[in-house]
Design an enzyme around this catalytic site. Structure first.
Site, PDB file in Angstrom:
ATOM      1  N   LYS A  14       5.746  -1.298 -60.502  1.00 59.45           N
ATOM      2  CA  LYS A  14       5.798   0.151 -60.274  1.00 59.45           C
ATOM      3  C   LYS A  14       6.687   0.807 -61.323  1.00 59.45           C
ATOM      4  O   LYS A  14       7.488   0.162 -62.004  1.00 59.45           O
ATOM      5  CB  LYS A  14       6.325   0.472 -58.873  1.00 59.45           C
ATOM      6  CG  LYS A  14       7.751  -0.029 -58.577  1.00 59.45           C
ATOM      7  CD  LYS A  14       8.848   0.892 -59.046  1.00 59.45           C
ATOM      8  CE  LYS A  14      10.247   0.387 -58.722  1.00 59.45           C
ATOM      9  NZ  LYS A  14      11.325   1.153 -59.405  1.00 59.45           N
ATOM     10  N   SER A 107      10.280  -7.038 -55.214  1.00 60.34           N
ATOM     11  CA  SER A 107       9.878  -6.299 -54.013  1.00 60.34           C
ATOM     12  C   SER A 107       8.367  -6.387 -53.814  1.00 60.34           C
ATOM     13  O   SER A 107       7.880  -6.539 -52.689  1.00 60.34           O
ATOM     14  CB  SER A 107      10.293  -4.833 -54.134  1.00 60.34           C
ATOM     15  OG  SER A 107      11.699  -4.713 -54.175  1.00 60.34           O
ATOM     16  N   ASP A 140      12.588  -1.150 -51.945  1.00 61.38           N
ATOM     17  CA  ASP A 140      11.286  -0.861 -52.546  1.00 61.38           C
ATOM     18  C   ASP A 140      10.130  -1.604 -51.882  1.00 61.38           C
ATOM     19  O   ASP A 140       8.968  -1.284 -52.146  1.00 61.38           O
ATOM     20  CB  ASP A 140      11.292  -1.225 -54.042  1.00 61.38           C
ATOM     21  CG  ASP A 140      12.069  -0.232 -54.883  1.00 61.38           C
ATOM     22  OD1 ASP A 140      12.345   0.876 -54.379  1.00 61.38           O
ATOM     23  OD2 ASP A 140      12.406  -0.557 -56.034  1.00 61.38           O
TER      24      ASP A 140
END
Length: 311
Positions: A14, A107, A140
């Site tokens: 991300k 994560s 996250d």
């Protein structure tokens, strides 16, 4: 239970379009507002369901914590408490996402493990239950159960899906060293919550989030809205990050920012060329560049669907 089943699942990274620190909290965390975005850089996780009660984890690629210290193991053990007796798995991680880079690799690994094992172990947990479990693993982690674009509140762990903006080409520059979240926060001068300055910051951030949603809903690019409160302290304390930022800007990137609270710098551009950037930075040590695309929620879900995982 379907024993001997083997699945291979992508574990996407991300970026953060927006990351604002509203202030320090009494529980040692910080209150944040962040807009996260999936990108197509990915690790790969292969899971084979076994007849034993054991969890085995093998890792190739980048160096990460092993065995019970790895977040994949922690996720599997956490879910195992909700699984039928005799639930075991052999897990293999192909680690491609840089570590401590602000890209959420660990994560993501944890979230994917929860999603996959929930299905192959026939745990039957709903998304709301998985989200609650995921918060025990990291701030996250809940985001990667949703994918696409989402707003994070609290200390980043309470997620609300947002409309996806148009697809963007992203160029990532990783300097070869990791940076912990704790160390990054220690470098910033953050306001306190519930003060005049903190309230003003919150109102300004809320306005930016509304603007982001308006842009996304009207299919306008959001790259010029990018903002990260870690830019100033990290660029000041790590000259190599400032050099990477300069190189990205020189190459024509239209917006440049730190990724999360990590050590990667991102640039948004259609025309950036990684080969040129490597030449520009040849005197600063090893820098890895990745050219990636943002992933909408539909594409994120489709990638899991192709692997046999329902979101």
């Amino acid at each position: 239970m379907c024993f001997e089943r083997k699945i291979k699942i992508p574990s996407f990274a991300k970026i953060n379009w927006v990351l604002k620190v509203l202030g320090s909290r009494s529980d040692s965390f910080h209150e944040v507002r962040t807009i996260l975005q999936s990108i197509d850089l990915a690790d790969w996780i292969t899971i084979k369901v076994t007849h034993s009660d054991n969890i085995q984890l093998e890792i190739s690629g980048r160096k990460v914590a092993k065995g019970k210290n790895n977040i994949i193991w922690k996720a599997a053990e956490l879910l195992k408490k909700r699984a039928p007796n005799g639930s075991g798995a052999d897990i293999f991680l192909e680690k491609r996402i840089p570590v401590g880079a602000g890209l959420g690799g660990g994560s993501s690994n944890a979230a994917v493990t929860l999603l996959a094992l929930n299905q192959v172990w026939s745990c039957g947990l709903k998304l709301t239950q998985l989200l609650e479990l995921s918060r025990k693993l990291g701030s996250d982690v809940p985001f990667f159960l949703l994918g696409g674009t989402a707003l994070g509140k609290g200390h980043g762990d309470f997620m609300t899906p947002l409309p996806d903006p148009p697809e963007e080409n992203i160029l990532l520059g990783y300097p070869g060293f990791s940076l912990s979240t704790q160390k990054a926060y220690a470098m910033g001068d953050w306001p306190r919550l519930n003060t005049t300055s903190g309230d003003l910051t919150k109102r300004r951030v809320d306005t930016k989030i509304r603007t982001f949603c308006e842009y996304a809903e009207s299919n306008r690019r959001v790259h010029l809205l990018i903002e990260n409160d870690f830019d100033k302290p990290l660029l000041k304390n790590f000259p190599r990050l400032a050099e990477i930022r300069w190189a990205l800007e020189k190459s024509g990137c239209e917006a440049v920012s730190i990724c999360g609270s990590g050590s990667t710098v991102l640039g948004v551009s259609v025309t950036s060329q990684p080969v040129m950037l490597r030449k520009d930075l040849s005197s600063t040590g090893i820098v890895e560049f990745f050219k990636v695309l943002t992933l909408s929620r539909d594409k994120y879900r489709a990638a899991f669907g192709q692997a046999g995982i329902k979101l």
